[in-house]
Scaffold this motif. Structure first.
Motif, PDB file in Angstrom:
ATOM      1  N   GLN A 148      64.924   6.277 104.109  1.00 17.36           N
ATOM      2  CA  GLN A 148      65.817   7.247 104.740  1.00 17.36           C
ATOM      3  C   GLN A 148      65.776   7.124 106.261  1.00 17.36           C
ATOM      4  OE1 GLN A 148      65.065  11.294 103.554  1.00 17.36           O
ATOM      5  NE2 GLN A 148      67.165  11.933 103.950  1.00 17.36           N
ATOM      6  N   SER A 149      64.597   6.849 106.802  1.00 20.38           N
ATOM      7  CA  SER A 149      64.469   6.690 108.258  1.00 20.38           C
ATOM      8  C   SER A 149      65.239   5.469 108.735  1.00 20.38           C
ATOM      9  CB  SER A 149      62.988   6.548 108.642  1.00 20.38           C
ATOM     10  OG  SER A 149      62.266   7.711 108.293  1.00 20.38           O
ATOM     11  N   ALA A 150      65.205   4.405 107.942  1.00 21.01           N
ATOM     12  CA  ALA A 150      65.913   3.178 108.306  1.00 21.01           C
ATOM     13  C   ALA A 150      67.422   3.369 108.287  1.00 21.01           C
ATOM     14  CB  ALA A 150      65.526   2.050 107.350  1.00 21.01           C
ATOM     15  N   GLY A 151      67.897   4.356 107.536  1.00 23.83           N
ATOM     16  CA  GLY A 151      69.342   4.570 107.430  1.00 23.83           C
ATOM     17  C   GLY A 151      69.834   5.824 108.115  1.00 23.83           C
ATOM     18  N   GLN A 152      69.063   6.336 109.083  1.00 25.09           N
ATOM     19  CA  GLN A 152      69.436   7.588 109.753  1.00 25.09           C
ATOM     20  C   GLN A 152      70.787   7.504 110.451  1.00 25.09           C
ATOM     21  OE1 GLN A 152      68.342  10.591 109.712  1.00 25.09           O
ATOM     22  NE2 GLN A 152      66.504  10.252 108.497  1.00 25.09           N
ATOM     23  N   SER A 153      71.148   6.314 110.923  1.00 21.24           N
ATOM     24  CA  SER A 153      72.408   6.180 111.653  1.00 21.24           C
ATOM     25  C   SER A 153      73.619   6.169 110.732  1.00 21.24           C
ATOM     26  CB  SER A 153      72.391   4.881 112.483  1.00 21.24           C
ATOM     27  OG  SER A 153      72.226   3.754 111.632  1.00 21.24           O
ATOM     28  N   ARG A 154      73.394   6.056 109.422  1.00 20.58           N
ATOM     29  CA  ARG A 154      74.513   6.014 108.489  1.00 20.58           C
ATOM     30  C   ARG A 154      74.884   7.413 108.029  1.00 20.58           C
ATOM     31  NH1 ARG A 154      72.131   2.781 104.087  1.00 20.58           N
ATOM     32  NH2 ARG A 154      73.894   3.654 102.944  1.00 20.58           N
ATOM     33  N   SER A 155      76.163   7.604 107.797  1.00 15.39           N
ATOM     34  CA  SER A 155      76.649   8.935 107.415  1.00 15.39           C
ATOM     35  C   SER A 155      76.228   9.327 106.005  1.00 15.39           C
ATOM     36  CB  SER A 155      78.178   8.985 107.517  1.00 15.39           C
ATOM     37  OG  SER A 155      78.765   8.021 106.658  1.00 15.39           O
ATOM     38  N   ASP A 156      75.911   8.323 105.154  1.00 16.17           N
ATOM     39  CA  ASP A 156      75.556   8.639 103.770  1.00 16.17           C
ATOM     40  C   ASP A 156      74.055   8.684 103.541  1.00 16.17           C
ATOM     41  OD1 ASP A 156      74.984   5.975 104.043  1.00 16.17           O
ATOM     42  OD2 ASP A 156      76.046   5.310 102.239  1.00 16.17           O
ATOM     43  N   ALA A 157      73.263   8.713 104.624  1.00 14.22           N
ATOM     44  CA  ALA A 157      71.815   8.819 104.469  1.00 14.22           C
ATOM     45  C   ALA A 157      71.459  10.141 103.778  1.00 14.22           C
ATOM     46  CB  ALA A 157      71.130   8.735 105.833  1.00 14.22           C
ATOM     47  N   GLY A 158      70.556  10.077 102.827  1.00 19.04           N
ATOM     48  CA  GLY A 158      70.146  11.286 102.115  1.00 19.04           C
ATOM     49  C   GLY A 158      71.144  11.788 101.106  1.00 19.04           C
ATOM     50  N   THR A 159      72.015  10.901 100.638  1.00 20.81           N
ATOM     51  CA  THR A 159      73.025  11.303  99.656  1.00 20.81           C
ATOM     52  C   THR A 159      72.888  10.490  98.370  1.00 20.81           C
ATOM     53  OG1 THR A 159      74.680   9.701 100.414  1.00 20.81           O
ATOM     54  CG2 THR A 159      74.650  11.862 101.493  1.00 20.81           C
ATOM     55  N   VAL A 160      73.507  11.007  97.317  1.00 21.65           N
ATOM     56  CA  VAL A 160      73.601  10.304  96.040  1.00 21.65           C
ATOM     57  C   VAL A 160      75.079  10.105  95.751  1.00 21.65           C
ATOM     58  CG1 VAL A 160      73.184  10.424  93.554  1.00 21.65           C
ATOM     59  CG2 VAL A 160      71.449  11.259  95.140  1.00 21.65           C
ATOM     60  N   VAL A 161      75.451   8.889  95.349  1.00 24.75           N
ATOM     61  CA  VAL A 161      76.851   8.581  95.051  1.00 24.75           C
ATOM     62  C   VAL A 161      77.012   8.490  93.533  1.00 24.75           C
ATOM     63  CG1 VAL A 161      78.739   6.940  95.342  1.00 24.75           C
ATOM     64  CG2 VAL A 161      77.120   7.325  97.211  1.00 24.75           C
ATOM     65  N   ALA A 170      75.228  15.426  98.886  1.00 24.50           N
ATOM     66  CA  ALA A 170      74.183  15.443  99.919  1.00 24.50           C
ATOM     67  C   ALA A 170      72.963  16.200  99.404  1.00 24.50           C
ATOM     68  CB  ALA A 170      74.720  16.090 101.190  1.00 24.50           C
ATOM     69  N   LEU A 171      71.793  15.566  99.489  1.00 26.27           N
ATOM     70  CA  LEU A 171      70.560  16.193  99.004  1.00 26.27           C
ATOM     71  C   LEU A 171      69.669  16.687 100.130  1.00 26.27           C
ATOM     72  CD1 LEU A 171      69.502  13.750  96.126  1.00 26.27           C
ATOM     73  CD2 LEU A 171      70.837  15.860  95.972  1.00 26.27           C
ATOM     74  N   GLY A 172      69.924  16.227 101.344  1.00 29.79           N
ATOM     75  CA  GLY A 172      69.073  16.644 102.462  1.00 29.79           C
ATOM     76  C   GLY A 172      67.641  16.203 102.252  1.00 29.79           C
ATOM     77  N   THR A 173      66.700  17.132 102.472  1.00 26.57           N
ATOM     78  CA  THR A 173      65.290  16.792 102.288  1.00 26.57           C
ATOM     79  C   THR A 173      64.955  16.549 100.820  1.00 26.57           C
ATOM     80  OG1 THR A 173      64.758  19.166 102.197  1.00 26.57           O
ATOM     81  CG2 THR A 173      64.546  18.063 104.331  1.00 26.57           C
ATOM     82  N   GLY A 174      65.804  17.045  99.911  1.00 20.74           N
ATOM     83  CA  GLY A 174      65.585  16.812  98.487  1.00 20.74           C
ATOM     84  C   GLY A 174      65.710  15.348  98.109  1.00 20.74           C
ATOM     85  N   PHE A 175      66.286  14.545  99.023  1.00 18.96           N
ATOM     86  CA  PHE A 175      66.416  13.122  98.749  1.00 18.96           C
ATOM     87  C   PHE A 175      65.051  12.453  98.628  1.00 18.96           C
ATOM     88  CE2 PHE A 175      67.004   8.662 100.059  1.00 18.96           C
ATOM     89  CZ  PHE A 175      67.971   8.271  99.140  1.00 18.96           C
ATOM     90  N   LEU A 176      64.050  12.982  99.334  1.00 18.48           N
ATOM     91  CA  LEU A 176      62.696  12.431  99.227  1.00 18.48           C
ATOM     92  C   LEU A 176      62.175  12.547  97.802  1.00 18.48           C
ATOM     93  CD1 LEU A 176      60.970  13.726 102.487  1.00 18.48           C
ATOM     94  CD2 LEU A 176      61.571  11.370 101.937  1.00 18.48           C
TER      95      LEU A 176
END
Length: 361
Positions: A148-161, A170-176
């Motif tokens: 997630q840290s590596a993809g912070q610049s992407r708009s879909d970071a922390g999301t499930v498609v 969007a899962l936010g911190t739940g993505f962890l």
């Protein structure tokens, strides 16, 4: 771009020296040859130190697998060694996905090696399920945070498609938590499948090839747009690592086919599954992994189904779990069981990849 255009672009890319496609091919071939050459020496070394001890909770299963006693185990060291040898030579180590995948490969491999060592040298059944699960979850959380840290610049970071309709949640911190669940579940799924000669290795080859195709396509914006999948810049380098692993597993299968000369043990199974889950997570295809890794999912669910049914009604629907052991108890030849599971894996992989076209309809 039509399908013919994609095929032409792939062919053209393969002809460029040093191109991504060339590096993937070289990684696959290099790791395969490394395992094939080192295999006989490694197997002799493992035989002198780490012979398999047949000691499951089922006396009947121990009896059926008695012939496998003292077969060299911890063959996953060959897989990990070949991957770590080839990857730095051909992958871009500055790409954040590459060190992350190697971290997961090595740490889950170390966990599996500790479990195997205790089984073989301490005459116990390895780490307790709780001990193993806690370490897996911690490693899964670290890997997901890193991803997630590596993809912070992407708009879909922390999301499930979602596979159908490309709906983004969007899962936010739940993505962890979600990411750790995917990595740990995939790791354990491969481990549970590793019970017959060539079963886990062959099935992983099928699933791993599908995920490698997806990581390659996700790294090419035009291909990703044509297929309606998330575009993930830099994910092509994941394919180099997966290519090395595919070659290593293919070389390992040379020695692991029936009758097996070596077993991968938890050393190989836990690490292969974890990398597969993380790679799918990196390109937003973790839900599709349920299809392309369907055999691992079914094997895992069969264990829960067996335990749950027994606790509810006091009866076991399967003769033994995971599912492949049910057929062993039934008396089916091992090669027939493995071949049919491979066929099921191929069909599930095709079904999973077929959903890519549905996204563009």
């Amino acid at each position: 771009m039509d399908s013919g255009g994609i095929a032409g672009a792939l062919f053209a890319a393969a002809l460029v020296p040093g191109s991504l496609t060339t590096r993937i091919a070289l990684a696959t071939l290099g790791a395969f040859l490394a395992v094939l050459i080192a295999g006989p020496f490694g197997i002799r070394w493992l035989r002198s130190r780490f012979g398999e001890r047949i000691d499951s909770a089922s006396a009947r299963l121990n009896e059926l697998h008695a012939a496998k006693q003292n077969t060299p185990s911890m063959g996953g060291l060959l897989l990990i060694g070949a991957t770590c040898l080839v990857t730095p030579l051909l992958a871009d180590l500055a790409n954040p996905f590459v060190p992350l995948l190697l971290f997961v490969l090595l740490t889950f491999g170390a966990l599996g090696a500790a479990d195997d060592w205790i089984k073989i040298r301490r005459l116990r059944r390895g780490l307790t399920p709780r001990q193993k699960f806690v370490v897996q979850v911690v490693l899964g959380l670290i890997a997901t945070w890193w991803l997630q840290s590596a993809g912070q610049s992407r708009s879909d970071a922390g999301t499930v498609v979602l596979p159908l309709g490309n709906v983004t949640v969007a899962l936010g911190t739940g993505f962890l938590i979600w990411g750790a669940l995917v990595v740990v579940g995939s790791s354990n799924g491969v481990n549970l499948t590793d019970g017959l000669d060539g079963l886990a290795a062959g099935t992983w080859l099928i699933s791993g090839t599908c995920i490698a195709v997806l990581t390659y396509l996700a790294g090419h914006a035009e291909f990703a747009r044509h297929l309606g999948i998330p575009s993930v810049p830099g994910s092509g380098e994941i394919t180099v690592v997966l290519g090395a692993m595919l070659g290593a597993v293919l070389g390992f299968l040379w020695f692991n086919c029936h009758p097996a000369q070596v077993f991968m043990g938890d050393t190989g199974a836990l690490s292969l599954g974890a990398v597969l889950g993380l790679a799918a997570l990196a390109v937003k295809q973790e839900l599709l992994l349920i299809f392309v890794g369907g055999v691992f999912v079914i094997e895992t669910l069969s264990v829960f189904f067996q335990m749950g049914t027994y606790r509810l009604i006091g009866r076991k629907p399967l003769r033994c779990s995971p599912l492949h052991n049910h057929f062993v108890f039934r008396g089916d030849p091992e090669t027939r069981i493995v071949t049919r599971f491979w066929i099921a894996a191929i069909l599930l992989a095709i079904a999973g990849l077929a959903t890519l076209k549905l996204r563009t309809l």
